[in-house]
Design a protein around this motif. Structure first.
Motif, PDB file in Angstrom:
ATOM      1  N   TYR A   4      16.747   0.072 -12.755  1.00  0.00           N
ATOM      2  CA  TYR A   4      16.101  -1.234 -12.860  1.00  0.00           C
ATOM      3  C   TYR A   4      17.132  -2.262 -13.328  1.00  0.00           C
ATOM      4  O   TYR A   4      17.830  -2.049 -14.323  1.00  0.00           O
ATOM      5  CB  TYR A   4      14.923  -1.152 -13.829  1.00  0.00           C
ATOM      6  CG  TYR A   4      13.860  -0.185 -13.386  1.00  0.00           C
ATOM      7  CD1 TYR A   4      12.853  -0.571 -12.521  1.00  0.00           C
ATOM      8  CD2 TYR A   4      13.885   1.158 -13.809  1.00  0.00           C
ATOM      9  CE1 TYR A   4      11.878   0.326 -12.089  1.00  0.00           C
ATOM     10  CE2 TYR A   4      12.932   2.065 -13.383  1.00  0.00           C
ATOM     11  CZ  TYR A   4      11.929   1.635 -12.528  1.00  0.00           C
ATOM     12  OH  TYR A   4      10.979   2.531 -12.093  1.00  0.00           O
ATOM     13  N   ILE A   5      17.221  -3.359 -12.585  1.00  0.00           N
ATOM     14  CA  ILE A   5      18.202  -4.403 -12.880  1.00  0.00           C
ATOM     15  C   ILE A   5      17.457  -5.652 -13.350  1.00  0.00           C
ATOM     16  O   ILE A   5      16.614  -6.190 -12.627  1.00  0.00           O
ATOM     17  CB  ILE A   5      19.041  -4.754 -11.632  1.00  0.00           C
ATOM     18  CG1 ILE A   5      19.554  -3.471 -10.940  1.00  0.00           C
ATOM     19  CG2 ILE A   5      20.181  -5.674 -12.010  1.00  0.00           C
ATOM     20  CD1 ILE A   5      20.501  -2.648 -11.767  1.00  0.00           C
ATOM     21  N   SER A   6      17.747  -6.082 -14.567  1.00  0.00           N
ATOM     22  CA  SER A   6      17.123  -7.289 -15.106  1.00  0.00           C
ATOM     23  C   SER A   6      18.189  -8.368 -15.303  1.00  0.00           C
ATOM     24  O   SER A   6      19.359  -8.063 -15.539  1.00  0.00           O
ATOM     25  CB  SER A   6      16.438  -6.995 -16.444  1.00  0.00           C
ATOM     26  OG  SER A   6      17.389  -6.613 -17.423  1.00  0.00           O
ATOM     27  N   SER A   7      17.771  -9.624 -15.177  1.00  0.00           N
ATOM     28  CA  SER A   7      18.713 -10.725 -15.307  1.00  0.00           C
ATOM     29  C   SER A   7      18.017 -11.932 -15.924  1.00  0.00           C
ATOM     30  O   SER A   7      16.867 -12.232 -15.573  1.00  0.00           O
ATOM     31  CB  SER A   7      19.289 -11.101 -13.941  1.00  0.00           C
ATOM     32  OG  SER A   7      20.065 -12.281 -14.033  1.00  0.00           O
ATOM     33  N   ILE A  72      19.623  -1.780 -16.423  1.00  0.00           N
ATOM     34  CA  ILE A  72      20.961  -2.381 -16.475  1.00  0.00           C
ATOM     35  C   ILE A  72      20.808  -3.895 -16.454  1.00  0.00           C
ATOM     36  O   ILE A  72      19.989  -4.436 -15.703  1.00  0.00           O
ATOM     37  CB  ILE A  72      21.815  -1.912 -15.284  1.00  0.00           C
ATOM     38  CG1 ILE A  72      21.979  -0.385 -15.331  1.00  0.00           C
ATOM     39  CG2 ILE A  72      23.181  -2.578 -15.283  1.00  0.00           C
ATOM     40  CD1 ILE A  72      22.709   0.178 -14.142  1.00  0.00           C
ATOM     41  N   ASN A  73      21.581  -4.560 -17.280  1.00  0.00           N
ATOM     42  CA  ASN A  73      21.509  -6.017 -17.364  1.00  0.00           C
ATOM     43  C   ASN A  73      22.504  -6.656 -16.395  1.00  0.00           C
ATOM     44  O   ASN A  73      23.655  -6.234 -16.300  1.00  0.00           O
ATOM     45  CB  ASN A  73      21.802  -6.490 -18.783  1.00  0.00           C
ATOM     46  CG  ASN A  73      20.754  -6.004 -19.774  1.00  0.00           C
ATOM     47  OD1 ASN A  73      19.574  -6.028 -19.483  1.00  0.00           O
ATOM     48  ND2 ASN A  73      21.190  -5.535 -20.932  1.00  0.00           N
ATOM     49  N   MET A  74      22.039  -7.678 -15.683  1.00  0.00           N
ATOM     50  CA  MET A  74      22.889  -8.428 -14.766  1.00  0.00           C
ATOM     51  C   MET A  74      23.238  -9.754 -15.438  1.00  0.00           C
ATOM     52  O   MET A  74      22.376 -10.595 -15.679  1.00  0.00           O
ATOM     53  CB  MET A  74      22.161  -8.670 -13.442  1.00  0.00           C
ATOM     54  CG  MET A  74      22.999  -9.395 -12.408  1.00  0.00           C
ATOM     55  SD  MET A  74      22.243  -9.351 -10.758  1.00  0.00           S
ATOM     56  CE  MET A  74      20.754 -10.316 -11.028  1.00  0.00           C
ATOM     57  N   ILE A  75      24.524  -9.898 -15.782  1.00  0.00           N
ATOM     58  CA  ILE A  75      24.983 -11.074 -16.514  1.00  0.00           C
ATOM     59  C   ILE A  75      25.589 -12.065 -15.527  1.00  0.00           C
ATOM     60  O   ILE A  75      26.593 -11.753 -14.874  1.00  0.00           O
ATOM     61  CB  ILE A  75      26.023 -10.696 -17.585  1.00  0.00           C
ATOM     62  CG1 ILE A  75      25.499  -9.546 -18.455  1.00  0.00           C
ATOM     63  CG2 ILE A  75      26.379 -11.906 -18.430  1.00  0.00           C
ATOM     64  CD1 ILE A  75      24.218  -9.855 -19.186  1.00  0.00           C
ATOM     65  N   PRO A  76      25.012 -13.262 -15.375  1.00  0.00           N
ATOM     66  CA  PRO A  76      25.549 -14.231 -14.409  1.00  0.00           C
ATOM     67  C   PRO A  76      26.878 -14.805 -14.867  1.00  0.00           C
ATOM     68  O   PRO A  76      27.145 -14.941 -16.062  1.00  0.00           O
ATOM     69  CB  PRO A  76      24.461 -15.311 -14.356  1.00  0.00           C
ATOM     70  CG  PRO A  76      23.792 -15.229 -15.691  1.00  0.00           C
ATOM     71  CD  PRO A  76      23.831 -13.777 -16.093  1.00  0.00           C
TER      72      PRO A  76
END
Length: 588
Positions: A4-7, A72-76
């Motif tokens: 799971y990808i969160s942003s 997993i965190n998606m960092i812009p």
């Protein structure tokens, strides 16, 4: 497995990615880019972060301990830079834009490949239905019996042909061997094409004889009809063979095949160094990230980086005021120091001082990477240990123990154990009393691995210099506590062995008896165990206590312990010592 990808950029939305533990982080990012493309955000730049650690494109998912259902965190990343100003231009910024353009081209190439797969699947479905209709009409032809295997082929092809859309992927039926089935059915179509050519050859003689002789040799209408139908069928079978073969070749493609090499590919070193020496913090961060990826990729890249003076560049970046730049630089240094020859050059140019300075960072990741690098340097290298402990090195390591998380404390305990194997340096560990509370904290900590490493270090010191341990009676209370409360057998055993040094010393014996932690409760723990080493230590402690203070022979709790030890002893020495105590009591 599903990840799971969160942003923070896409609030309220979580991306679900199906992947394999062997997949690289670059391939995982490629899957995310495809989702963003459908949202109209294909140019969105980001990094992935898991458990406060940025993920390297060249590493695999399992390298970071990521398993099914992890988030997993998606960092812009910002798309703007100081170098985007029309009056400012640099080689590094131009190279960065080139990389972004290349990535976009590869993304479009992958999307077009998947669109082609969808079109091939749809066209093949239509083609199969056409062949099925032809097969059914074959019942009306000269060789009507061939309709059976042609219809069976069409039905089998319908079953084998996958249903696919670019947005949803495969559906109704998914099998890892679909590509082989498609290849098999395509060769079946080729075989039927050859059979149809044989049927046409058989009909051709009749048609030709009729054309040349006309009324002399009549030809029925069914022969004409059969000949025409078999021609169309032959074209259909050959077309099916071509389409299915193209689809089989397309199946070899997986998302990330084009994007992954671009993400893993490292920029030219000269561009990286130019960015590293820039005054722009963003360019330095970009350079640090590229250097970290370069150092983590392979051994050849490690040596290439060092040959171009990369160690000094990394040391300069590691002294940056920006935590992000320092983090990437320390991470790259830690990767490079896995090579022994690079370690020597790093020490010669004063890199150890940089690592010790990084231990005062407020970022746990920087401290951890610095400690990992120090651990690699200290392995079987006494000269490096001298540099590590030199000047204020011991104070720096103690600072980590007092301020950082347990994962960092454990690494420091490992460094102390390496130092304890050096005859010339182990005395430095307890040279000043201010270091004693640090060891006390490690003995009392909840992490049994840290406890083991710390106690093993103290045991190494005690073996060569018992006075270095017994001169610090502050160790008595934490040792007694670890014996009675620790769940790890090795921790309890080593603690008991160390306690024996204090019991055997006439100056510290009374402090053991008068300690806030009741020695009798600790002895109960030692006596009741079935471990021979623990029982032997318990017997020695009891013997020394009684020999030091004969009044203890009248202590019922002490004598009950002696009796219990004599009865349940699994070690001969423990039995003999307990028997001596009982003889002493009888003699009294």
């Amino acid at each position: 497995m599903l990840l799971y990808i969160s942003s923070p950029t896409f609030i309220g939305r979580t991306f679900v990615i199906s992947c394999n533990g062997k997949d690289s982080i670059a391939r995982l990012k490629a899957n995310i880019l495809h989702i963003l493309y459908e949202m109209g955000r294909g140019s969105h730049q980001f990094r992935l972060k898991f458990k406060n650690q940025y993920l390297k494109d060249s590493a695999t998912i399992e390298d970071y301990g990521i398993v099914d259902s992890h988030v997993i965190n998606m960092i812009p990343l910002s798309n703007k830079s100081l170098t985007d100003h029309p009056l400012i231009s640099s080689a590094s910024s131009l190279q960065s834009r080139e990389n972004e353009d290349t990535l976009q081209r590869m993304l479009f190439k992958e999307v077009n490949t998947l669109k082609r797969r969808e079109k091939l699947c749809n066209d093949l479905q239509v083609w199969i239905w056409v062949l099925f209709v032809f097969g059914f009409i074959t019942f009306l032809t000269e060789y009507w019996f061939t309709a059976f295997y042609k219809c069976v082929f069409a039905l089998l092809a319908l079953y084998v042909c996958p249903k696919y859309t670019r947005l949803s992927g495969f559906y109704l039926r998914v099998n890892e061997r679909d590509d082989l089935r498609i290849l098999a059915i395509s060769f079946c179509a080729l075989a039927l094409f050859a059979v149809n050519l044989g049927l046409l050859a058989g009909l051709e003689s009749n048609v030709c004889r009729y054309i040349t002789t006309l009324p002399a040799f009549p030809c029925s209408e069914i022969v004409y009809f059969s000949f025409a139908l078999y021609v169309f069928e032959s074209v259909g079978f050959f077309g099916f063979f071509v389409l299915s073969t193209l689809l089989w070749a397309n199946f070899k493609f997986q998302i990330g095949n084009f994007i992954e090499p671009v993400l893993v590919e490292i920029r030219d070193i000269k561009y990286i160094f130019a960015a590293a020496k820039s005054k722009s913090v963003k360019e330095q961060r970009s350079a640090g990230l590229d250097l970290a990826n370069l150092a983590a990729s392979n051994v050849d890249n490690k040596f290439a980086l060092v040959a171009e003076g990369g160690l000094q560049v990394l040391i300069d970046l590691a002294l940056s005021e920006d935590e992000g730049v320092r983090g990437y630089a320390i991470e790259a240094i830690s990767e490079l120091l896995t090579i022994k020859s690079i370690q020597n050059e790093f020490v010669e140019i004063g890199g150890v001082n940089t690592l010790m300075f990084a231990l005062h960072s407020t970022d746990t990741h920087i401290v951890k990477e610095s400690l990992l690098a120090i651990c690699q340097l200290c392995q079987d290298n006494e000269d490096v240990m001298v540099h590590v402990l030199g000047e204020n090195g011991m104070d720096d390591l103690c600072h980590v123990i007092n301020t950082c998380k347990m994962e960092c404390v454990r690494l420091v305990a490992g460094i102390f154990l390496d130092v304890s194997f050096s005859d010339n340096l182990r005395g430095e560990l307890l040279k000043h009393r201010k270091y004693v509370p640090v060891f006390e904290r490690m003995i009392r900590c909840s992490d049994h691995i840290t406890q083991q490493l710390c106690l093993q270090t103290l045991e190494m010191i005690a073996l060569t210099s018992p006075g270095s341990i017994t001169s610090h009676p502050n160790f008595i209370a934490p040792l007694l506590s670890s014996i009675s409360k620790a769940t790890d057998l090795q921790v309890r055993t080593i603690s008991a062995k160390l306690l024996l040094y204090f019991v055997d010393n006439t100056e510290t014996m009374q402090e053991v008896v008068n300690c806030s932690v009741d020695i009798r409760e600790v002895l109960v723990t030692l006596v009741t165990t079935q471990d021979n080493v623990m029982q032997c230590v318990a017997a020695k402690i009891l013997y020394l206590l009684v020999e030091h203070d004969r009044e203890l022979l009248n202590d019922d709790r002490i004598m009950d312990l002696v009796q219990s030890l004599r009865i349940n002893a699994v070690d001969q020495e423990a039995w003999m010592l307990s028997d001596k105590i009982l003889i002493m009591k009888d003699g009294g």
